[in-house]
Structures are given as structure tokens and as C-alpha cells.
Design an enzyme around this catalytic site. Structure first.
Site, PDB file in Angstrom:
ATOM      1  N   ASN A 276       0.774  -1.217   0.145  1.00  0.00           N
ATOM      2  CA  ASN A 276       0.076  -0.070   0.042  1.00  0.00           C
ATOM      3  C   ASN A 276       0.871   1.282  -0.024  1.00  0.00           C
ATOM      4  O   ASN A 276       1.456   1.577   1.075  1.00  0.00           O
ATOM      5  CB  ASN A 276      -0.987  -0.062   1.187  1.00  0.00           C
ATOM      6  CG  ASN A 276      -1.852   1.211   1.215  1.00  0.00           C
ATOM      7  OD1 ASN A 276      -1.355   2.228   0.913  1.00  0.00           O
ATOM      8  ND2 ASN A 276      -3.009   0.883   1.728  1.00  0.00           N
TER       9      ASN A 276
ATOM     10  N   ASP B   7      -4.192  -4.802   0.615  1.00  0.00           N
ATOM     11  CA  ASP B   7      -4.695  -4.374   1.971  1.00  0.00           C
ATOM     12  C   ASP B   7      -5.874  -4.547   1.979  1.00  0.00           C
ATOM     13  O   ASP B   7      -6.598  -4.006   1.147  1.00  0.00           O
ATOM     14  CB  ASP B   7      -4.045  -2.728   1.937  1.00  0.00           C
ATOM     15  CG  ASP B   7      -4.748  -1.970   2.981  1.00  0.00           C
ATOM     16  OD1 ASP B   7      -5.258  -2.739   4.065  1.00  0.00           O
ATOM     17  OD2 ASP B   7      -4.626  -0.884   3.210  1.00  0.00           O
TER      18      ASP B   7
ATOM     19  N   HIS C 167       2.250   1.955   5.471  1.00  0.00           N
ATOM     20  CA  HIS C 167       2.527   0.592   5.258  1.00  0.00           C
ATOM     21  C   HIS C 167       3.805   0.160   4.826  1.00  0.00           C
ATOM     22  O   HIS C 167       4.711   0.997   4.395  1.00  0.00           O
ATOM     23  CB  HIS C 167       1.443   0.148   4.123  1.00  0.00           C
ATOM     24  CG  HIS C 167      -0.248   0.287   4.619  1.00  0.00           C
ATOM     25  ND1 HIS C 167      -0.669  -0.805   4.864  1.00  0.00           N
ATOM     26  CD2 HIS C 167      -0.811   1.403   4.591  1.00  0.00           C
ATOM     27  CE1 HIS C 167      -2.129  -0.058   4.943  1.00  0.00           C
ATOM     28  NE2 HIS C 167      -2.047   1.186   4.743  1.00  0.00           N
TER      29      HIS C 167
ATOM     30  N   CYS D 296      -1.371  14.539  25.049  1.00  0.00           N
ATOM     31  CA  CYS D 296       0.090  14.422  25.243  1.00  0.00           C
ATOM     32  C   CYS D 296       0.566  14.308  23.867  1.00  0.00           C
ATOM     33  O   CYS D 296      -0.047  13.739  22.804  1.00  0.00           O
ATOM     34  CB  CYS D 296       0.348  12.943  25.769  1.00  0.00           C
ATOM     35  SG  CYS D 296       1.994  12.381  25.905  1.00  0.00           S
TER      36      CYS D 296
HETATM   37 ZN   LIG Z   1       2.824  12.649  27.935  1.00  0.00          ZN
END
Ligand SMILES: [Zn+2]
Ligand SMILES: [Zn+2]
Length: 595
Positions: free
Chosen positions: A7, A197, A340, A565
Site C-alpha cells: 500500500n 491491503d 504501510h 500528550c
Molecule cells: Zn505525556
């Protein structure tokens, strides 16, 4: 003989990455190369994107604009490395090629036109309506090539997120019909190899974060039910060779930086069914994989993330593009390559086949490719090809009929099929005089037609305006860190335009009157950016600046901003990976301004 499935996440950017199509293909060093997600539309098929010396190629592009995609998305291509495209005994050169799998795509027949006017539905699918079949086959998700000893399916399975019932239904129908098609071939005693895929990780071992009920999912259950160990007929070639290998993934989410901690899934497959080629009376202990598959493995060297990409010791550093090189929740560090990696299998003891020539579906005969005068190089290649065709054709190849054809044609005549192919498309002569000029103008990839120029512009301004008004921001999952100074939006996994495409469009736009407007919008954006940067919280786990994101899912929070995060996603046991911190952003005062 080596077969590779990959892919590419956009063929154009991969070609740019390697310098040329030939270099990309050569880097995979295989006899048959199956690409998925070429993201090319039919009018993109120019010589430098589809033709490479020493390879025959077959393309299927999406034909629908149903889903608001601009230009090409999806799309598959099969490249066959051959010494000769004419009167060849090579297994890699298909005897027959078919676009789609329902039998309805007119350009798919490599032989003389049949007596019926319209193409006929493939065996096993007769009970479905033409409309239903055409819909399933209209997204450029399948190429079938018949290599004599086996029929090869190059597939790009539809992706469907959990709550998109329409796409789930599409995916169900796609696989239901496909299964019927290959069942029919197996009943005829054909061997089949299915690569691509499939967007299905069959079992818990194939997924990084598999929850306890992971394997209960309908598609995964269906996939496993196809396998020999569960009473089916297919072998998962990779698993047959590596039954217990953990962490063997082929795809990593690019929106979470998951490559860093190998937090991925195995959704790119090579499956096979059928007997071996040995002439033993007792077939016990014989099957295609046992007797002919020497190896099957994942080509990890194509993975984008390398240890050097994420230097440590950046903790507590302020975000600054010059010093902070870790993946940071955006795509500001652009990893080169596909999300991929390729998977390959090498086969042994596959004898040559009877003499044959390349099917007319080959891009060699694609009028647009022949007619395009993209570069001097491709022009000369084309002339050479044309000369070759003429000289080869004058020998009038006599192809003996073959009992293993998917649909037994009586006689193969490359000229007849050529004209059929051409006849199936409007405005495609052999391109003399005015027609040729018209065609050349139309098919010059670098010079957009007036029509497509305006189409692109419309699409482009829509995207830009929606991005800057903030109201539709969610559609493209843009957080400020993902906007580069020139206003390049990030592209989602399956979204229509690749980043590179968009860049090109932006450049196009830069020279028109929108430029000023965009400049103002960009300034406004940078102002918001600045405002937000001043209030970026630190994550709990690492005390590092978070990255802002926007809710793109329809619902009460659509368009709302939040912080997460900045680290790459990984196993929860790894303290280095994303700590899962989440915080809603305060509503900006400037919200709504500029609407
Ligand atoms: Zn963090
Ligand atoms: Zn055998």
C-alpha cells in the site's frame, strides 16, 4: 518468482521519493508488484506514472465521486517485470487481465469483443443487479491477472469505521461478492493468490491493542473462516510461515506516530488456495504453500520511522521546530514513505507457461499514456513502444487457446483487442491530426485542463475557507501544529488528496487573486496559533507541552478543541509512549471571527 504487495499511500509521492517509477519498482526487486492506494484518477495516468522499462502495468482507478473525494483516491496497480510483452512464456506476464472483479468494467477484456454488446457479469455473481455490481466495482479496488498457474487478485479492501453503517455495508457486500468470484474460480480448479491491503487484521496476534472481544468482529471472523485451519480453502501465507510471530505489523496509524513503538496491525496479506503443481497421485502433504512458497515476510526496511527520527532528552524543552525533533502529535516532521510496508512471498518451481502476449488492459495500450507528451523521455519511450508494437504486430501472434482462461476466449488478437479497448472509451482514436492534438492537450498532466483547473480551484477555496472560519475545521482533523506556513492541511489516511497533491494545488492557487485573501486568513490563523500556544498545558505523564486537536466526529463536540500528550502512541506499559493525557481547550474569544 517473487510477488510483492504494497500500500503505497499515493503512487505519486512514492515516485517522487525514489526519483522515478522504475527506481521505486526496482527497489522492491519482484516479478509481480501489487500496489494499493495509488490515489490516481483516470486522467492522472501519464507515462511517467504508469510506464517503466521492463514492466507491464495494469491500473484500476476509482470512477466515482460519491464520497466528496477530489480527484483520485483508492486505486490499485499491478506491475509485472518481464523480458518481453510479446510472445513470451513468462509467468509474470499475465495471459489475461481484468479490472474489477464483477466482469462489468468494459476495459477489462483482453480479448476479442464478445458477441454481446455489453460486458457480461462474472460467473457466480449473476444473481446481483448490474447497478449493485457496478457500485462495488467503481472504486478501483481490484485487479485480476491470470498467470496461467494461478489467478492473482490485487485488492484494496474498503475501510469502514465502526459507526459508519453505510461503509460497513459496502465493505460487507464487497467481500461477499469477491468471495463468490474466487469460489467460482476454485470450483473450476484454478489456483488463486490474493494479495493486498484488506483492511482486516484477522486475529488478536495481528493487532497491537487487541481487546478481549477483538476477534468477535464480523470481518475478522469472516477472514478466519476462509482459512484452511477453520474449514476454509485459503492459507494465510505469512502465518503459515510464521505461526507465532508477535508484533508482525504492516501498517501504523500515521496520525498517532504509532510506528515509533511498533503500535500497528497486520492488514496487508498474501493468501493462497489450491493444489500444488506436482503431478503426484497422492496429494497428501502437498499444497501450494508447502510445495511452492519458499518465504513470505514483511519488508521492514521500508518502514518510515527509524530510531534516529526521535532523539531523546527533549523533555521540558519548549516547542521549537529547530530543536524538537520528536514526532509531536502532528505531521510537522514529515516521515517520508507510506504508512504501510510491503509484504512479499517468493515462489519456487513455477514452470513457464505457453506463449502469450500482454493483455490489452496493459497501460501500453492506454490511449492517454500513448498520447501524452509529458516529457522528452516518455515521448521517446512511447515512440519506441509504438514501433515495437507495430513490428511485433506485423508478426501477427498466434496464441493457442488455453483451458485455464477465466472465461475461455476463442482467439486472441492483439489488434482486435486493442481496438476494442479504444472503442470502449470515448474520444480515443489512434490519435491522428486534430484528434491527437486535442488529446495531447487534454492529457498533459502538468498542464491542467481549464475544466480541471476550475474544479480544483473550487475545491481548494472550499477547503481553505472552511479551515479558516473554524466551523468546518474538524473535517480535515487539523490542529495548529499541522498547518505549515504555506497553509498545507494534513491528509487523513483515506482522504482523497495527498499532502503532495494539496501542495501542488496551493502552488497553483498562489498565482491567482485568492492570494491576498489567503494571506489575511493565514495571518488570522497565526494570531490564533499564538494565542493558543500561550495556553498549551503540560501532560501529566511527561510534563511536556501537549498538542492541540479538534473533534472531527459529528456530534455535540464537533469542532471543539482539546489537548493531548504529544508523544507517539504505544503500549500502555511503556512509560515512553503517549501517556493518554487529555484536556479540553478554553473557548477562544476570536471564535467565529472572519465568518
Ligand atoms: Zn505525556
Ligand atoms: Zn507438491
Amino acid at each position: 518468482m517473487k510477488i510483492v504487495t504494497y500500500n503505497v499511500n499515493g503512487l505519486r509521492p512514492r515516485i517522487q521519493q525514489y526519483g522515478s517509477l522504475k527506481k521505486l519498482l526496482d527497489s522492491l526487486d519482484a516479478d509481480i508488484i501489487c500496489f494499493q492506494e495509488t490515489k490516481l484518477s483516470k486522467h492522472d495516468l501519464r507515462a511517467d506514472l504508469v510506464r517503466a522499462e521492463g514492466y507491464e502495468s495494469f491500473f484500476s482507478c476509482t470512477r466515482t465521486n460519491d464520497r466528496g473525494r477530489s480527484g483520485g483516491y483508492s486505486g490499485v496497480a499491478t506491475f509485472c517485470r518481464v523480458k518481453s510483452a510479446f510472445l513470451s512464456n513468462e509467468v509474470a506476464l499475465p495471459i489475461y487481465a481484468e479490472e474489477g472483479f464483477t466482469g462489468l468494467l468494459a476495459t477489462s477484456k483482453g480479448y476479442e469483443p464478445r458477441k454481446e454488446e455489453s460486458p457480461s457479469i462474472a460467473e457466480g455473481l449473476e444473481c446481483f443487479s448490474r447497478d449493485e455490481l457496478l457500485k462495488i466495482d467503481s472504486e478501483g479496488r481490484c485487479l485480476i491477472t491470470d498467470h496461467g498457474h494461478f489467478v492473482l487478485f490485487n485488492l484494496y479492501g474498503p475501510r469502514a469505521v465502526q459507526d459508519d453503517s453505510e461503509r460497513i455495508q459496502f465493505k460487507l457486500t464487497f467481500y461477499k461478492l469477491l468471495e463468490r468470484r474466487w469460489e467460482c474460480l476454485l470450483l473450476q480448479g484454478r489456483r488463486i493468490i490474493i494479495v493486498g491491503d484488506l483492511n482486516i487484521a484477522p486475529a488478536a496476534i495481528d493487532r497491537c491493542d487487541a481487546e478481549p472481544d477483538f476477534e468477535k468482529n464480523g470481518f475478522r471472523r469472516w477472514f478466519r473462516s476462509l482459512l484452511v485451519q477453520n474449514g476454509g480453502r485459503l492459507l494465510d501465507v505469512f502465518r503459515a510461515k510464521h505461526p507465532d510471530r508477535n508484533g508482525a505489523y504492516t501498517c501504523w496509524s500515521q496520525s498517532t506516530g504509532a510506528e515509533e513503538f511498533n503500535f500497528g496491525s497486520r492488514i496487508d496479506h498474501i493468501l493462497s488456495a489450491g493444489s500444488c503443481l506436482h503431478d503426484e497421485e497422492n496429494q497428501e502433504g502437498h499444497d501450494f504453500v508447502t510445495c511452492h512458497v519458499a518465504e513470505c515476510d514483511i519488508l521492514m526496511q521500508f518502514q518510515r520511522w527509524k530510531p534516529g527520527n526521535t532523539p531523546r532528552g527533549c523533555v521540558n524543552h519548549k516547542i521549537s521546530t529547530s530543536t524538537f525533533h520528536r514526532w509531536k502529535g502532528g505531521r510537522s516532521i514529515k516521515l517520508e514513505g507510506s504508512d504501510h510496508v510491503p509484504v512479499y512471498t517468493s515462489l519456487v518451481e513455477i514452470p513457464e507457461v505457453m506463449q502469450h502476449s500482454t493483455p490489452s488492459l496493459s497501460t501500453r495500450y492506454h490511449p492517454q499514456v500513448c498520447g501524452s507528451q509529458q516529457t522528452l523521455v516518455s515521448m521517446f519511450t512511447r515512440r519506441q513502444t509504438t514501433e515495437q508494437v507495430i513490428s511485433e504486430e506485423s508478426e501477427s501472434p498466434q496464441i493457442p487457446s488455453h483451458e485455464e482462461f477465466i472465461s475461455t476466449p476463442e482467439k486472441y488478437d492483439s489488434r482486435a483487442s486493442h481496438s476494442m479497448m479504444i472503442g470502449s472509451q470515448r474520444n480515443t482514436n489512434i490519435l491522428p491530426g486534430i484528434e491527437a492534438k486535442k488529446k495531447a492537450r487534454h492529457s498533459q498532466g502538468s498542464q491542467l485542463t481549464l475544466n480541471s483547473f476550475f474544479q480544483k480551484r473550487t475545491h481548494r477555496s472550499e477547503t481553505c475557507s472552511s479551515r479558516f472560519t473554524g466551523s468546518k475545521l474538524c473535517q480535515t482533523d487539523i490542529s495548529y501544529s499541522q498547518i505549515e506556513p504555506n497553509g498545507v492541511p494534513s491528509a487523513d489516511d483515506e482522504s482523497g488528496a495527498s499532502i503532495e497533491n494539496t501542495q501542488k494545488e496551493c502552488q497553483l492557487d498562489a498565482c491567482d487573486t485568492d492570494k491576498e485573501k489567503r494571506k489575511v486568513a493565514l495571518q488570522e490563523w497565526q494570531r490564533i496559533h499564538q494565542l493558543m500556544q500561550n495556553s498549551v498545558p503540560l501532560c501529566k505523564g511527561h510534563q511536556e507541552p501537549c498538542v492541540p486537536r479538534v473533534v472531527k466526529k459529528a456530534g455535540p463536540n464537533l469542532g471543539r478543541r482539546f489537548y493531548v500528550c504529544a508523544r507517539a502512541e504505544g503500549p500502555s506499559s511503556n512509560p515512553e509512549a503517549n501517556c493518554g493525557y487529555f484536556k479540553w481547550a478554553a473557548v477562544l474569544k476570536s471564535k467565529g471571527k472572519g465568518k
